[in-house]
Design a protein around this motif. Sequence first.
Motif, PDB file in Angstrom:
ATOM      1  N   LEU A 126      53.231  37.839  40.408  1.00  8.61           N
ATOM      2  CA  LEU A 126      53.326  38.865  41.583  1.00  8.61           C
ATOM      3  C   LEU A 126      52.790  40.228  40.882  1.00  8.61           C
ATOM      4  CD1 LEU A 126      56.192  37.138  41.546  1.00  8.61           C
ATOM      5  CD2 LEU A 126      56.310  38.117  43.883  1.00  8.61           C
ATOM      6  N   ASP A 127      52.330  41.157  41.871  1.00  9.19           N
ATOM      7  CA  ASP A 127      51.811  42.413  41.482  1.00  9.19           C
ATOM      8  C   ASP A 127      52.309  43.566  42.390  1.00  9.19           C
ATOM      9  OD1 ASP A 127      50.392  44.106  40.324  1.00  9.19           O
ATOM     10  OD2 ASP A 127      48.551  43.226  40.359  1.00  9.19           O
ATOM     11  N   ARG A 128      52.429  44.739  42.029  1.00 16.34           N
ATOM     12  CA  ARG A 128      52.718  45.958  42.551  1.00 16.34           C
ATOM     13  C   ARG A 128      51.567  46.523  43.382  1.00 16.34           C
ATOM     14  NH1 ARG A 128      56.298  46.614  38.145  1.00 16.34           N
ATOM     15  NH2 ARG A 128      58.239  46.446  38.604  1.00 16.34           N
ATOM     16  N   LYS A 129      50.594  46.008  43.152  1.00 13.79           N
ATOM     17  CA  LYS A 129      49.237  46.525  43.795  1.00 13.79           C
ATOM     18  C   LYS A 129      48.571  45.329  44.422  1.00 13.79           C
ATOM     19  CE  LYS A 129      46.189  46.354  39.876  1.00 13.79           C
ATOM     20  NZ  LYS A 129      47.203  45.428  38.977  1.00 13.79           N
ATOM     21  N   GLU A 130      47.779  45.714  45.250  1.00 16.67           N
ATOM     22  CA  GLU A 130      46.696  44.848  46.355  1.00 16.67           C
ATOM     23  C   GLU A 130      46.126  43.902  45.183  1.00 16.67           C
ATOM     24  OE1 GLU A 130      43.244  44.354  49.450  1.00 16.67           O
ATOM     25  OE2 GLU A 130      44.754  46.028  49.629  1.00 16.67           O
ATOM     26  N   ASN A 131      45.965  42.703  45.416  1.00 15.05           N
ATOM     27  CA  ASN A 131      45.272  41.741  44.263  1.00 15.05           C
ATOM     28  C   ASN A 131      45.093  40.565  44.915  1.00 15.05           C
ATOM     29  OD1 ASN A 131      44.272  40.372  42.054  1.00 15.05           O
ATOM     30  ND2 ASN A 131      45.836  41.368  40.622  1.00 15.05           N
ATOM     31  N   ALA A 132      43.706  40.113  45.137  1.00 19.17           N
ATOM     32  CA  ALA A 132      43.245  38.928  45.756  1.00 19.17           C
ATOM     33  C   ALA A 132      43.031  37.749  44.661  1.00 19.17           C
ATOM     34  CB  ALA A 132      41.846  39.074  46.374  1.00 19.17           C
ATOM     35  N   TYR A 133      43.090  38.259  43.321  1.00 14.43           N
ATOM     36  CA  TYR A 133      42.975  37.319  42.245  1.00 14.43           C
ATOM     37  C   TYR A 133      41.814  36.727  42.144  1.00 14.43           C
ATOM     38  CZ  TYR A 133      48.154  38.246  42.170  1.00 14.43           C
ATOM     39  OH  TYR A 133      49.200  38.817  42.194  1.00 14.43           O
ATOM     40  N   LEU A 134      41.175  36.558  40.839  1.00 12.82           N
ATOM     41  CA  LEU A 134      39.624  36.133  40.668  1.00 12.82           C
ATOM     42  C   LEU A 134      40.032  34.136  40.927  1.00 12.82           C
ATOM     43  CD1 LEU A 134      38.413  38.152  37.899  1.00 12.82           C
ATOM     44  CD2 LEU A 134      37.811  38.234  40.253  1.00 12.82           C
ATOM     45  N   PRO A 135      38.888  33.649  41.056  1.00 11.40           N
ATOM     46  CA  PRO A 135      38.985  32.115  40.998  1.00 11.40           C
ATOM     47  C   PRO A 135      39.392  31.426  39.467  1.00 11.40           C
ATOM     48  CG  PRO A 135      36.969  32.834  42.237  1.00 11.40           C
ATOM     49  CD  PRO A 135      37.829  34.016  41.445  1.00 11.40           C
ATOM     50  N   ALA A 136      39.052  32.311  38.506  1.00 10.49           N
ATOM     51  CA  ALA A 136      39.515  31.957  37.292  1.00 10.49           C
ATOM     52  C   ALA A 136      40.838  32.082  36.955  1.00 10.49           C
ATOM     53  CB  ALA A 136      38.622  32.806  36.073  1.00 10.49           C
ATOM     54  N   VAL A 137      41.645  32.904  37.866  1.00 12.22           N
ATOM     55  CA  VAL A 137      43.046  33.065  37.475  1.00 12.22           C
ATOM     56  C   VAL A 137      43.496  31.899  38.241  1.00 12.22           C
ATOM     57  CG1 VAL A 137      45.044  34.326  38.355  1.00 12.22           C
ATOM     58  CG2 VAL A 137      43.047  35.504  37.487  1.00 12.22           C
ATOM     59  N   GLU A 138      43.075  31.224  39.441  1.00 12.30           N
ATOM     60  CA  GLU A 138      43.717  30.228  39.845  1.00 12.30           C
ATOM     61  C   GLU A 138      43.434  29.102  39.176  1.00 12.30           C
ATOM     62  OE1 GLU A 138      43.374  29.750  44.236  1.00 12.30           O
ATOM     63  OE2 GLU A 138      42.862  31.651  44.668  1.00 12.30           O
ATOM     64  N   GLN A 139      42.328  28.991  38.616  1.00 10.90           N
ATOM     65  CA  GLN A 139      42.137  27.828  37.757  1.00 10.90           C
ATOM     66  C   GLN A 139      43.145  27.744  36.631  1.00 10.90           C
ATOM     67  OE1 GLN A 139      37.844  27.576  36.548  1.00 10.90           O
ATOM     68  NE2 GLN A 139      37.180  27.765  38.478  1.00 10.90           N
ATOM     69  N   LEU A 140      43.345  28.803  35.993  1.00  9.58           N
ATOM     70  CA  LEU A 140      44.190  28.962  35.036  1.00  9.58           C
ATOM     71  C   LEU A 140      45.835  28.577  35.316  1.00  9.58           C
ATOM     72  CD1 LEU A 140      44.947  29.942  32.014  1.00  9.58           C
ATOM     73  CD2 LEU A 140      45.287  32.145  32.804  1.00  9.58           C
ATOM     74  N   MET A 141      46.242  28.990  36.430  1.00  7.82           N
ATOM     75  CA  MET A 141      47.264  28.578  37.169  1.00  7.82           C
ATOM     76  C   MET A 141      47.563  27.234  37.542  1.00  7.82           C
ATOM     77  SD  MET A 141      49.352  31.369  38.030  1.00  7.82           S
ATOM     78  CE  MET A 141      50.276  31.126  39.721  1.00  7.82           C
ATOM     79  N   GLY A 142      46.161  26.613  37.917  1.00  5.80           N
ATOM     80  CA  GLY A 142      46.243  25.141  38.150  1.00  5.80           C
ATOM     81  C   GLY A 142      46.589  24.360  36.796  1.00  5.80           C
ATOM     82  N   LYS A 143      45.899  24.676  35.661  1.00  8.12           N
ATOM     83  CA  LYS A 143      46.159  24.033  34.522  1.00  8.12           C
ATOM     84  C   LYS A 143      47.596  24.438  33.698  1.00  8.12           C
ATOM     85  CE  LYS A 143      41.876  22.860  33.842  1.00  8.12           C
ATOM     86  NZ  LYS A 143      41.529  21.308  33.669  1.00  8.12           N
ATOM     87  N   PHE A 144      48.170  25.377  33.989  1.00  3.85           N
ATOM     88  CA  PHE A 144      49.558  25.670  33.701  1.00  3.85           C
ATOM     89  C   PHE A 144      50.432  24.829  34.409  1.00  3.85           C
ATOM     90  CE2 PHE A 144      48.814  29.921  31.430  1.00  3.85           C
ATOM     91  CZ  PHE A 144      48.425  29.416  30.164  1.00  3.85           C
TER      92      PHE A 144
END
Length: 233
Positions: A126-144
Amino acid sequence: MSQFKRDSITIPEAFQHSWQQITDLLSELIGVPAGLVMQLQGEKIQVLIASSNEDNPYTSGESEVLKDSGLYCEEVISSQQRLLVPNALKDPDWDHNPDIKLDMISYLGFPISFPDHTPFGTLCILDRKENAYLPAVEQLMGKFKQVIEANLEILYMNQLLDTKHANITGFLHEIKALRGVVPICSNCKSIRDQHGEWHHIEQLLDEEHEIGFSHGLCPKCIQTLYPELEIEV
């Protein structure tokens, strides 16, 4: 197959330590104030692991009733799908959710499930500012997410093996109890227990060993009781 008891699962310290490292890395690498592993506890959702950075408003152990809570994780668990909310203040579906009170306006969460596909909880940032998150972030989350679910599979299999072992042990005890010399009345066929009490064989086996009976007649008895029936013995 043995039934999996989700509510009786205890997460070992080694797994929790690994998950703590995961949430801390997520928070640090992505640059967000909160990384969380959430766990279902009955009707509540609990913060099992919270990233250890000082600006994280969530703490491990706090919980909320999940149903009709309006929380991001309620939607993730209900849909069993990833949820991305870049800015809740601009989204009419989320502009009144409880996390806004903590200034958490952006959210990215993934469902965590046991191997039998029942929900465990969520992995989210979660973030305090607007954040659409990069595809790499989603991939990292998926691995975890995969790492956590692999740990849960170990716990799942251990519980099933323990249950099967208990069932086999109980079965062996029953066999042992039925072995040896059993005092039985030569007339009425009642059996004497270890306390000297006499029981009908059906009653004893039902009470002591949970063995049920269905009734019928063997060919010899049919011939004796109903000689008019032509039954070959």
